[in-house]
Design a protein around this motif. Sequence first.
Motif, short mmCIF file in Angstrom:
data_model
loop_
_atom_site.label_atom_id
_atom_site.label_comp_id
_atom_site.label_asym_id
_atom_site.label_seq_id
_atom_site.Cartn_x
_atom_site.Cartn_y
_atom_site.Cartn_z
N MET A 1 0.82 -1.19 0.00
CA MET A 1 0.00 0.00 0.00
C MET A 1 0.86 1.26 0.00
N GLU A 2 1.98 1.17 0.70
CA GLU A 2 2.87 2.33 0.78
C GLU A 2 3.46 2.67 -0.59
N ARG A 3 3.78 1.66 -1.35
CA ARG A 3 4.35 1.89 -2.69
C ARG A 3 3.33 2.55 -3.61
N ILE A 4 2.07 2.19 -3.47
CA ILE A 4 1.02 2.80 -4.29
C ILE A 4 0.87 4.27 -3.94
N MET A 5 0.91 4.58 -2.65
CA MET A 5 0.79 5.97 -2.21
C MET A 5 1.99 6.80 -2.71
N GLU A 6 3.17 6.21 -2.66
CA GLU A 6 4.36 6.90 -3.17
C GLU A 6 4.21 7.16 -4.67
N PHE A 7 3.68 6.18 -5.39
CA PHE A 7 3.49 6.36 -6.83
C PHE A 7 2.51 7.50 -7.10
N TYR A 8 1.39 7.52 -6.38
CA TYR A 8 0.41 8.58 -6.57
C TYR A 8 0.97 9.95 -6.20
N LEU A 9 1.74 10.01 -5.13
CA LEU A 9 2.35 11.27 -4.73
C LEU A 9 3.35 11.74 -5.78
N LEU A 10 4.13 10.83 -6.31
CA LEU A 10 5.07 11.18 -7.36
C LEU A 10 4.34 11.67 -8.61
N ARG A 11 3.26 10.99 -8.96
CA ARG A 11 2.48 11.39 -10.13
C ARG A 11 1.88 12.78 -9.95
N VAL A 12 1.34 13.07 -8.79
CA VAL A 12 0.78 14.40 -8.53
C VAL A 12 1.88 15.45 -8.57
N GLY A 13 3.04 15.13 -8.03
CA GLY A 13 4.16 16.06 -8.06
C GLY A 13 4.62 16.37 -9.48
N ILE A 14 4.67 15.36 -10.31
CA ILE A 14 5.07 15.57 -11.71
C ILE A 14 4.04 16.43 -12.44
N ILE A 15 2.77 16.14 -12.23
CA ILE A 15 1.71 16.94 -12.87
C ILE A 15 1.78 18.38 -12.41
N ALA A 16 1.98 18.60 -11.11
CA ALA A 16 2.07 19.96 -10.58
C ALA A 16 3.28 20.69 -11.17
N ALA A 17 4.39 19.99 -11.30
CA ALA A 17 5.59 20.61 -11.88
C ALA A 17 5.37 21.00 -13.34
N VAL A 18 4.68 20.16 -14.08
CA VAL A 18 4.39 20.47 -15.48
C VAL A 18 3.47 21.69 -15.58
N VAL A 19 2.46 21.75 -14.73
CA VAL A 19 1.53 22.90 -14.74
C VAL A 19 2.27 24.18 -14.39
N VAL A 20 3.09 24.15 -13.36
CA VAL A 20 3.86 25.34 -12.97
C VAL A 20 4.81 25.74 -14.09
N GLY A 21 5.44 24.77 -14.72
CA GLY A 21 6.34 25.07 -15.85
C GLY A 21 5.61 25.73 -17.00
N LEU A 22 4.42 25.24 -17.33
CA LEU A 22 3.65 25.85 -18.42
C LEU A 22 3.20 27.26 -18.08
N VAL A 23 2.83 27.49 -16.83
CA VAL A 23 2.44 28.84 -16.42
C VAL A 23 3.63 29.79 -16.52
N LEU A 24 4.79 29.35 -16.04
CA LEU A 24 5.98 30.19 -16.14
C LEU A 24 6.37 30.45 -17.59
N LEU A 25 6.25 29.44 -18.43
CA LEU A 25 6.54 29.62 -19.85
C LEU A 25 5.59 30.64 -20.48
N GLY A 26 4.32 30.57 -20.11
CA GLY A 26 3.34 31.54 -20.61
C GLY A 26 3.65 32.95 -20.17
N ILE A 27 4.06 33.12 -18.93
CA ILE A 27 4.40 34.45 -18.43
C ILE A 27 5.62 35.00 -19.15
N VAL A 28 6.64 34.17 -19.31
CA VAL A 28 7.85 34.61 -20.03
C VAL A 28 7.51 34.98 -21.47
#
Length: 77
Positions: A1-28
Motif C-alpha cells: 500500500m505504501e508503494r502505491i501511495m508513493e506512486f500517486y504522490l510522485l504522479r501528482v508532483g510531476i503533474i504539478a511541476a508540469v503545470v507550474v512550468g507551463l504557467v511560467l513559460l506563458g508568463i515569459v
Amino acid sequence: MERIMEFYLLRVGIIAAVVVGLVLLGIVLLVVVKKLGLLGQAKNVVEPVLRRRTQDSGIKGAVAKVVLDRLDDPRHR
C-alpha cells in the motif's frame, strides 16, 4: 500500500511541476512579446480563437472569456 501511495504522490508532483512550468513559460512568453512590441499582432492572431472558445462551457470557456476581456481592456496595453 505504501508503494502505491508513493506512486500517486510522485504522479501528482510531476503533474504539478508540469503545470507550474507551463504557467511560467506563458508568463515569459507574454513578457517577451510585450517587450518586443508585438502584443497588437499577437492579439489579432489569438482573438478569433478566443472568440470561438468563449462559446464552450466549462473551464475552457471561462478562461477564454477572462483572457478576451483582458485583451480588450485598454488599461492593459
